[in-house]
Write a protein that holds these residues in place. Sequence first.
Motif, mmCIF file in Angstrom:
data_model
loop_
_atom_site.group_PDB
_atom_site.id
_atom_site.type_symbol
_atom_site.label_atom_id
_atom_site.label_comp_id
_atom_site.label_asym_id
_atom_site.label_seq_id
_atom_site.Cartn_x
_atom_site.Cartn_y
_atom_site.Cartn_z
ATOM 1 N N THR A 186 0.844 -1.177 0.000
ATOM 2 C CA THR A 186 0.000 0.000 0.000
ATOM 3 C C THR A 186 0.885 1.234 0.000
ATOM 4 N N ASP A 187 0.582 2.186 -0.853
ATOM 5 C CA ASP A 187 1.318 3.445 -0.875
ATOM 6 C C ASP A 187 0.788 4.359 0.225
ATOM 7 N N VAL A 188 1.690 4.950 1.006
ATOM 8 C CA VAL A 188 1.307 5.927 2.017
ATOM 9 C C VAL A 188 1.312 7.288 1.336
ATOM 10 N N PRO A 189 0.165 7.988 1.335
ATOM 11 C CA PRO A 189 0.118 9.277 0.648
ATOM 12 C C PRO A 189 0.927 10.331 1.400
ATOM 13 N N CYS A 190 1.454 11.304 0.659
ATOM 14 C CA CYS A 190 2.141 12.392 1.331
ATOM 15 C C CYS A 190 1.102 13.200 2.104
ATOM 16 N N SER A 191 1.529 13.723 3.238
ATOM 17 C CA SER A 191 0.627 14.498 4.081
ATOM 18 C C SER A 191 1.461 15.310 5.051
ATOM 19 N N ASN A 192 1.037 16.524 5.307
ATOM 20 C CA ASN A 192 1.726 17.350 6.283
ATOM 21 C C ASN A 192 1.216 17.082 7.694
ATOM 22 N N THR A 193 0.309 16.128 7.829
ATOM 23 C CA THR A 193 -0.204 15.684 9.124
ATOM 24 C C THR A 193 -0.055 14.164 9.184
ATOM 25 N N PRO A 194 -0.144 13.560 10.373
ATOM 26 C CA PRO A 194 -0.023 12.096 10.464
ATOM 27 C C PRO A 194 -1.058 11.376 9.595
ATOM 28 N N VAL A 195 -0.639 10.253 9.007
ATOM 29 C CA VAL A 195 -1.519 9.408 8.193
ATOM 30 C C VAL A 195 -1.798 8.135 9.002
ATOM 31 N N THR A 196 -3.073 7.831 9.239
ATOM 32 C CA THR A 196 -3.438 6.626 9.983
ATOM 33 C C THR A 196 -4.078 5.633 9.035
ATOM 34 N N LEU A 197 -3.564 4.401 9.059
ATOM 35 C CA LEU A 197 -4.039 3.315 8.206
ATOM 36 C C LEU A 197 -4.486 2.166 9.096
ATOM 37 N N SER A 198 -5.417 1.368 8.611
ATOM 38 C CA SER A 198 -5.892 0.195 9.347
ATOM 39 C C SER A 198 -5.598 -1.054 8.551
ATOM 40 N N GLY A 199 -5.373 -2.158 9.273
ATOM 41 C CA GLY A 199 -5.109 -3.408 8.586
ATOM 42 C C GLY A 199 -5.468 -4.605 9.433
ATOM 43 N N HIS A 200 -5.342 -5.781 8.823
ATOM 44 C CA HIS A 200 -5.565 -7.062 9.496
ATOM 45 C C HIS A 200 -4.303 -7.898 9.340
ATOM 46 N N TYR A 201 -3.996 -8.678 10.349
ATOM 47 C CA TYR A 201 -2.846 -9.561 10.275
ATOM 48 C C TYR A 201 -3.089 -10.816 11.102
ATOM 49 N N GLY A 202 -2.223 -11.792 10.926
ATOM 50 C CA GLY A 202 -2.362 -13.059 11.632
ATOM 51 C C GLY A 202 -1.549 -14.134 10.937
ATOM 52 N N ASN A 203 -1.899 -15.392 11.221
ATOM 53 C CA ASN A 203 -1.186 -16.526 10.642
ATOM 54 C C ASN A 203 -2.116 -17.342 9.757
ATOM 55 N N PHE A 204 -1.502 -18.100 8.869
ATOM 56 C CA PHE A 204 -2.265 -19.018 8.028
ATOM 57 C C PHE A 204 -1.380 -20.202 7.670
ATOM 58 N N VAL A 205 -2.003 -21.274 7.229
ATOM 59 C CA VAL A 205 -1.291 -22.490 6.845
ATOM 60 C C VAL A 205 -1.590 -22.774 5.380
ATOM 61 N N THR A 206 -0.539 -23.027 4.612
ATOM 62 C CA THR A 206 -0.679 -23.409 3.214
ATOM 63 C C THR A 206 0.244 -24.592 2.971
ATOM 64 N N GLY A 207 -0.331 -25.674 2.474
ATOM 65 C CA GLY A 207 0.462 -26.872 2.201
ATOM 66 C C GLY A 207 1.149 -27.412 3.445
ATOM 67 N N GLY A 208 0.508 -27.242 4.591
ATOM 68 C CA GLY A 208 1.070 -27.740 5.837
ATOM 69 C C GLY A 208 2.179 -26.886 6.435
ATOM 70 N N VAL A 209 2.453 -25.715 5.833
ATOM 71 C CA VAL A 209 3.499 -24.814 6.326
ATOM 72 C C VAL A 209 2.847 -23.581 6.935
ATOM 73 N N ASN A 210 3.333 -23.167 8.125
ATOM 74 C CA ASN A 210 2.823 -21.972 8.802
ATOM 75 C C ASN A 210 3.465 -20.712 8.226
ATOM 76 N N TYR A 211 2.636 -19.712 7.989
ATOM 77 C CA TYR A 211 3.080 -18.423 7.485
ATOM 78 C C TYR A 211 2.480 -17.319 8.336
#
Length: 136
Positions: free
Chosen positions: A1-26
């Motif tokens: 994600t590109d953070v836009p230029c700003s003369n004030t703080p930019v606040t972004l929201s997201g989701h994160y965590g773990n997942f398994v694909t092909g028996g491997v943890n990521y």
Amino acid sequence: TDVPCSNTPVTLSGHYGNFVTGGVNYRDTDWYHIVASQPTTLVATLNGELNGVLAILDISGGCAALLERAPMQPAAPCTPVVASAAVPAGAYFVFVAPADFVGSPGSARYSLTVTGVSCTSATKSTTWGSVKALYR
């Protein structure tokens, strides 16, 4: 994600965590792209629901030469952590991820606030004669 230029703080929201694909943890990692048009101090603040990590990486040398400008900062759940780096003009990533590769749901939320991505005003090229004419 590109953070836009700003003369004030930019606040972004997201989701994160773990997942398994092909028996491997990521772990789900998020990368926020910043382009600094002039030297600045980048400050990133992470506040999330999981044990997380936060870093500022210099990508001007390409992906094969990632340089930590602000080393990985560990973050406890619901406790803000800050990464800060004085940087020259260039391209950077703010890296956000869960600290662990297992045991974290993929729907955990976080907020990221970035400062130091200032906007520079555009300049218009002109001749010296045009400038002198303004003061006649």
